[in-house]
Scaffold this active site. Sequence first.
Site, PDB file in Angstrom:
ATOM      1  CG  ASP A   9      -1.847   1.183   1.276  1.00  0.00           C
ATOM      2  OD1 ASP A   9      -2.887   1.109   0.601  1.00  0.00           O
ATOM      3  OD2 ASP A   9      -1.549   2.183   1.958  1.00  0.00           O
ATOM      4  CD  GLU A  11      -1.645   5.853   3.172  1.00  0.00           C
ATOM      5  OE1 GLU A  11      -2.382   6.743   2.713  1.00  0.00           O
ATOM      6  OE2 GLU A  11      -2.057   4.722   3.482  1.00  0.00           O
ATOM      7  CG  HIS A 147      -6.622   6.172   5.640  1.00  0.00           C
ATOM      8  ND1 HIS A 147      -6.867   5.879   4.319  1.00  0.00           N
ATOM      9  CD2 HIS A 147      -7.828   6.248   6.238  1.00  0.00           C
ATOM     10  CE1 HIS A 147      -8.171   5.790   4.131  1.00  0.00           C
ATOM     11  NE2 HIS A 147      -8.778   6.009   5.275  1.00  0.00           N
ATOM     12  CG  ASP A 152      -4.415   1.169   5.024  1.00  0.00           C
ATOM     13  OD1 ASP A 152      -4.970   0.905   6.113  1.00  0.00           O
ATOM     14  OD2 ASP A 152      -4.592   2.248   4.428  1.00  0.00           O
TER      15      ASP A 152
END
Length: 233
Positions: A9, A11, A147, A152
Amino acid sequence: MLKSYIAFDVETTGLNPEENEIIEIGALKVRGGKVQERFMEFIRPEEMISSAITRLTGITNEMVENARGRGEVISEFLEFCGDDILIGHNVIFDYSFVKVSALAEGLFFERAGIDTLKIARKVHKDMESKSLGNLCNYYNIENNAAHRAYHDALATAKLYQTLSHYFEEKEPKLFQPVQLNYKQKKVVPASQKQIEFLKRLMRNHGLEVTWSPETITKNEASKLIDNILNGGK
């Protein structure tokens, strides 16, 4: 069910891989159904992290100011991935950011993957939201730091295993890895008018020109102009 894969994942500073940047990558390497290695890294972005992104992720400008730059981290992440199958929730979003970042560093990144969002859309048609958070709530999967990239990624791995347990026998095709395709959009150079406006704007704000008029793109120039007009640099 796959027993070996990379769940990951990212961000980011926004939603567009051509204009925004990765600020955190989290991933886990699964071997024999168990987590063998972890990857957790901030990336120092060239743009400021907006207050909206900080509210969503909890990641502040101070947290990334001493992080390594994109080149080092992306290179290490690609090495971590090897040739493994990638698993993500809306995996093409995360893949597109990594691929654009890799290409910018002259690196090759082509992988196959499995998308837990795509699976959920087929097997949970009546569920109003197929977000990672909503699916984790539905299956009682704990994610105490939603998040944030690694947490995540770990939640996605647990979701994949859960969905596979309940649905892979009935829907085997949904669980087959497919080639991930993201084609980088054509880079458009900044116009002369845009360059002159940006130069004038920077002079008026007492800022030093650190970019090249020959190589700056339309998107990069627009971003700089917006930052200056909004009080940033």
